[in-house]
Design an enzyme around this catalytic site. Structure first.
Site, short mmCIF file in Angstrom:
data_model
loop_
_atom_site.label_atom_id
_atom_site.label_comp_id
_atom_site.label_asym_id
_atom_site.label_seq_id
_atom_site.Cartn_x
_atom_site.Cartn_y
_atom_site.Cartn_z
N GLY A 157 -5.20 -1.36 -8.04
CA GLY A 157 -4.64 -2.29 -9.03
C GLY A 157 -5.03 -3.71 -8.69
O GLY A 157 -4.29 -4.65 -8.93
N LYS A 213 20.14 -19.04 -14.92
CA LYS A 213 19.51 -18.16 -13.93
C LYS A 213 20.22 -18.35 -12.60
O LYS A 213 20.26 -19.48 -12.08
CB LYS A 213 18.03 -18.51 -13.79
CG LYS A 213 17.32 -17.68 -12.73
CD LYS A 213 15.84 -18.07 -12.66
CE LYS A 213 15.15 -17.49 -11.45
NZ LYS A 213 15.13 -16.05 -11.37
N ASP A 267 11.25 -3.27 -1.99
CA ASP A 267 12.26 -3.82 -2.89
C ASP A 267 12.22 -5.29 -2.53
O ASP A 267 12.73 -5.69 -1.48
CB ASP A 267 13.64 -3.22 -2.61
CG ASP A 267 14.68 -3.78 -3.58
OD1 ASP A 267 14.59 -4.98 -3.91
OD2 ASP A 267 15.58 -3.03 -3.98
N HIS A 268 11.59 -6.11 -3.38
CA HIS A 268 11.27 -7.47 -2.92
C HIS A 268 12.53 -8.29 -2.64
O HIS A 268 12.47 -9.29 -1.95
CB HIS A 268 10.31 -8.18 -3.88
CG HIS A 268 10.93 -8.61 -5.15
ND1 HIS A 268 11.11 -7.76 -6.20
CD2 HIS A 268 11.43 -9.81 -5.54
CE1 HIS A 268 11.69 -8.41 -7.18
NE2 HIS A 268 11.90 -9.65 -6.82
N ASP A 279 16.20 -1.06 -13.80
CA ASP A 279 15.35 -2.16 -13.33
C ASP A 279 16.03 -2.99 -12.24
O ASP A 279 15.35 -3.52 -11.36
CB ASP A 279 15.01 -3.07 -14.53
CG ASP A 279 13.89 -4.04 -14.22
OD1 ASP A 279 12.92 -3.62 -13.55
OD2 ASP A 279 13.98 -5.21 -14.63
N ARG A 321 -10.46 -0.25 -12.56
CA ARG A 321 -11.58 0.27 -13.36
C ARG A 321 -12.57 -0.81 -13.77
O ARG A 321 -13.74 -0.56 -13.96
CB ARG A 321 -11.04 0.98 -14.61
CG ARG A 321 -10.33 2.27 -14.30
CD ARG A 321 -9.54 2.73 -15.48
NE ARG A 321 -8.59 1.70 -15.90
CZ ARG A 321 -7.76 1.81 -16.92
NH1 ARG A 321 -7.77 2.91 -17.63
NH2 ARG A 321 -6.93 0.84 -17.23
N HIS A 328 17.81 -3.33 -6.55
CA HIS A 328 18.26 -4.58 -5.94
C HIS A 328 19.78 -4.63 -5.72
O HIS A 328 20.25 -4.98 -4.63
CB HIS A 328 17.87 -5.78 -6.81
CG HIS A 328 16.44 -5.76 -7.24
ND1 HIS A 328 15.41 -5.37 -6.42
CD2 HIS A 328 15.84 -6.09 -8.42
CE1 HIS A 328 14.26 -5.45 -7.07
NE2 HIS A 328 14.50 -5.87 -8.29
N1 LIG Z 1 3.88 -7.69 -11.78
C1 LIG Z 1 4.98 -7.82 -11.12
O1 LIG Z 1 5.50 -8.92 -10.90
C2 LIG Z 1 5.67 -6.60 -10.54
C3 LIG Z 1 6.92 -6.76 -9.94
C4 LIG Z 1 7.53 -5.63 -9.37
C5 LIG Z 1 6.90 -4.41 -9.42
N2 LIG Z 1 5.69 -4.28 -10.04
C6 LIG Z 1 5.06 -2.96 -10.04
O2 LIG Z 1 3.76 -3.08 -9.49
C7 LIG Z 1 2.86 -2.19 -10.11
C8 LIG Z 1 1.69 -2.97 -10.71
O3 LIG Z 1 2.20 -3.89 -11.67
P1 LIG Z 1 1.30 -4.96 -12.41
O4 LIG Z 1 2.23 -5.85 -13.14
O5 LIG Z 1 0.32 -5.55 -11.48
O6 LIG Z 1 0.54 -4.05 -13.49
P2 LIG Z 1 -0.79 -4.38 -14.28
O7 LIG Z 1 -1.04 -5.83 -14.36
O8 LIG Z 1 -0.75 -3.57 -15.54
O9 LIG Z 1 -1.90 -3.78 -13.33
C9 LIG Z 1 -2.22 -2.40 -13.30
C10 LIG Z 1 -3.48 -2.21 -12.48
O10 LIG Z 1 -3.81 -0.84 -12.48
C11 LIG Z 1 -5.22 -0.72 -12.77
N3 LIG Z 1 -5.44 0.60 -13.36
C12 LIG Z 1 -4.82 1.14 -14.43
N4 LIG Z 1 -5.26 2.39 -14.63
C13 LIG Z 1 -6.17 2.65 -13.67
C14 LIG Z 1 -6.96 3.77 -13.33
N5 LIG Z 1 -6.91 4.91 -14.03
N6 LIG Z 1 -7.74 3.70 -12.25
C15 LIG Z 1 -7.82 2.57 -11.52
N7 LIG Z 1 -7.09 1.47 -11.79
C16 LIG Z 1 -6.28 1.51 -12.85
C17 LIG Z 1 -5.49 -1.88 -13.69
O11 LIG Z 1 -6.82 -2.30 -13.64
P3 LIG Z 1 -7.98 -1.87 -14.68
O12 LIG Z 1 -7.43 -2.03 -16.06
O13 LIG Z 1 -9.09 -2.81 -14.36
O14 LIG Z 1 -8.30 -0.47 -14.34
C18 LIG Z 1 -4.65 -2.97 -13.02
O15 LIG Z 1 -5.34 -3.53 -11.93
C19 LIG Z 1 3.71 -1.44 -11.15
O16 LIG Z 1 4.20 -0.28 -10.54
C20 LIG Z 1 4.85 -2.39 -11.43
O17 LIG Z 1 6.00 -1.72 -11.88
C21 LIG Z 1 5.07 -5.36 -10.59
#
Ligand SMILES: NC(=O)c1ccc[n+]([C@@H]2O[C@H](COP(=O)([O-])OP(=O)(O)OC[C@H]3O[C@@H](n4cnc5c(N)ncnc54)[C@H](OP(=O)(O)O)[C@@H]3O)[C@@H](O)[C@H]2O)c1
Length: 496
Positions: free
Chosen positions: A11, A347, A181-182, A239, A45, A244
């Site tokens: 990711g 907040k 769990d941040h 969530d 990807r 948390h």
């Molecule tokens: N963002 C936050 O602040 C946050 C906070 C707490 C928890 N999380 C958790 O962290 C995780 C990631 O969140 P995110 O916000 O970073 O999501 P995101 O922006 O949607 O990123 C998803 C990543 O997965 C990749 N991906 C998707 N399908 C794929 C595949 N088949 N093969 C390889 N790579 C693939 C995407 O890249 P490509 O499209 O280039 O493949 C992208 O890099 C999730 O579980 C989310 O619940 C996120």
């Protein structure tokens, strides 16, 4: 201490990597925890080149930055040169072969001793397949450490969480798994143990003889913003409460660990969660309230159901309030009121520990007619403010002997707050160190689902009348009634 490791970030093109992981790794680099002997493979990807990846990493640092010229600095460039991009579909076995070759090459080049951290910054549905391939395609080294960091959400209920856990446990042992769990990386949350167990005055009052009730509020002023897609599948209970809030409760209600070590802390926290009463459906109905935001009073902010990406009839809750109790002997019967929601008045994350009234008010006879002794409240400000407040009664300053409330307060200054490492920085540092103190153990995750599942099932079986609170308020009236029926009120009430 400087660490040697290869990070493989699944990711690598995603939001979490950009906003949190790259800036955190940079801060660890700036501070010398990472030096020459580290490398990062970002995979996803998108067909990025290494050069483009370096640009992205440098931009991520600049966007995060307090120092405007960071992108130009030699240090940032040197840091970014440790990053390698590998285009990869996680479902495709071939790509893991290429990934292993690159990993082995970097291991040699940077002298990483086979130490690997796999960071799954992707949707949880991919966790099982990634873990299985890491094992089958021999990315897991037989020398050095191999640690898997995973993000929430960890399942949707106990059943799916268990399936997920079984899938990753087939490749990694529990002591190799770091469940983020941040909140556990936040300074003020980590400080709960110091406050409770580092102060005799507080340690000796932390029991049902002295505490009347505990209130935990995680209030957000923003709405669902661009996360509607995810939120529609989650809701506030999954969530915020399952992870948390229950983690905070475990820190507030656990017995004293014999030492501040990962093992001791985990055991006490697991016990604390096992002591939280699991409700029947009827009890869940009585003790938990759900809400969903409507428009604000000026009709400037739209209702949740009108946000882009939400269902016009959505039953997803953006607010939860509830009462939990522990059977833990020292706090048995002390109500723990919890509350979280979006589009609330302000907040703030804070914990209010409300102490009992003195047995006898000896000032009654002399005090002004309306003067009364207020309950002592110890408030822990978690964010955005970090600090403490203690409410006391003292003499009123008049000739007649009345009392008045005052409070002692400590707030971290902006400069002090800026020095505190950000949650992800701390947690990645701990993972590098092999310190699991601030990561959730499977037993904690599982028990938290047991507590939450019955509430979810109860709600899923009945239609809610949404929207039921005005944006910019502290949630539905039922959340106030929850305390009013126990003759209590929320301490934190910015509506008042
Ligand atoms: N963002 C936050 O602040 C946050 C906070 C707490 C928890 N999380 C958790 O962290 C995780 C990631 O969140 P995110 O916000 O970073 O999501 P995101 O922006 O949607 O990123 C998803 C990543 O997965 C990749 N991906 C998707 N399908 C794929 C595949 N088949 N093969 C390889 N790579 C693939 C995407 O890249 P490509 O499209 O280039 O493949 C992208 O890099 C999730 O579980 C989310 O619940 C996120």
């Amino acid at each position: 201490m400087t660490q040697q490791a290869l990070f493989i970030i699944f990711g690598g093109t995603g939001d979490l990597a950009y906003r949190k992981l790259y800036p955190s790794l940079f801060r660890l680099y700036e501070k010398g925890y990472l030096k020459d002997n580290f490398a990062v493979i970002g995979t996803a990807r998108r067909p990025w080149t290494n050069d483009h990846y370096h640009e992205v990493v440098m931009n991520a640092i600049a966007d995060d930055g307090h120092e405007a010229d960071r992108t130009n600095s030699e240090l940032v460039r040197k840091f970014a040169s440790h990053f390698y991009y590998q285009s990869h579909n996680v479902n495709d076995t071939e790509h893991y072969v290429a990934l292993r070759k690159l990993a082995d090459k970097l291991d040699e080049k940077y002298e990483l001793k086979g130490n690997r951290i796999y960071y799954l910054a992707m949707a949880p549905r991919f966790f099982g397949t990634i873990a299985a391939h890491l094992k089958s395609e021999k990315l897991i080294t037989d020398h050095g450490f191999n640690r898997l960091i995973i993000e929430k959400p960890f399942g949707r209920d106990l059943k799916t969480a268990k399936e997920l856990n079984d899938a990753i446990s087939a490749a990694f042992s529990e002591d190799q798994i770091y469940r983020i769990d941040h909140y556990l990386g936040k300074e003020a949350i980590q400080s709960i143990a110091a406050l409770r167990f580092g102060n005799q005055v507080i340690a000796s009052l932390w029991n049902k003889e002295h505490i009347d009730n505990i209130q935990i509020t995680l209030a957000e002023s923003l709405g669902v913003e661009e996360r509607a897609g995810y939120y529609e599948t989650a809701g506030a209970l999954r969530d915020m409460v399952q992870n948390h809030i229950l983690q905070i409760i475990s820190l507030l209600t656990m017995e004293r660990p014999r030492a501040y070590t990962a093992g001791e802390l985990r055991d006490r926290k697991v016990e604390a969660l096992q002591n939280i009463k699991i409700y029947s459906e009827e009890e869940a109905r009585q003790n938990f309230v759900r809400g969903q935001y409507g428009e604000d009073a000026d009709q400037e902010q739209q209702a949740y159901r009108n946000e882009e990406g939400t269902d016009a009839q959505s039953q997803i809750e953006t607010f939860v309030a509830g009462k939990l109790v522990t059977t833990n002997e020292s706090l048995a019967g002390v109500p723990i009121y919890v509350r979280t929601g979006k589009r609330l008045a302000q907040k703030s994350t804070q914990i209010n520990v409300v102490f009992k009234n003195v047995d006898q008010n000896i000032f009654k006879s002399v005090a002004d007619a309306d003067a009364k002794l207020l309950q002592n409240v110890l408030t822990l400000y978690i964010e955005p403010d970090q600090g403490y407040r203690f409410d006391l009664n003292v003499k009123n300053g008049n000739q007649s002997y009345g009392t008045m409330p005052i409070h002692l307060e400590y707030h971290k200054s902006a400069a002090e707050k800026a020095k505190v490492p950000e949650a992800y920085e701390k947690l990645i540092h701990d993972a590098l160190d092999g310190n699991r103190t601030n990561f959730a153990h499977w037993h904690e995750v599982a028990q938290a689902w047991r507590i939450v599942d019955v509430i979810r099932q109860t709600w899923d079986s009945e239609e809610a009348e949404f929207p039921n609170y005005v944006s910019g308020t502290m949630g539905p009236q039922a959340a106030n009634e929850l305390l009013a029926r126990d003759h209590r009120t929320w301490v934190y009430n910015p509506n008042r």
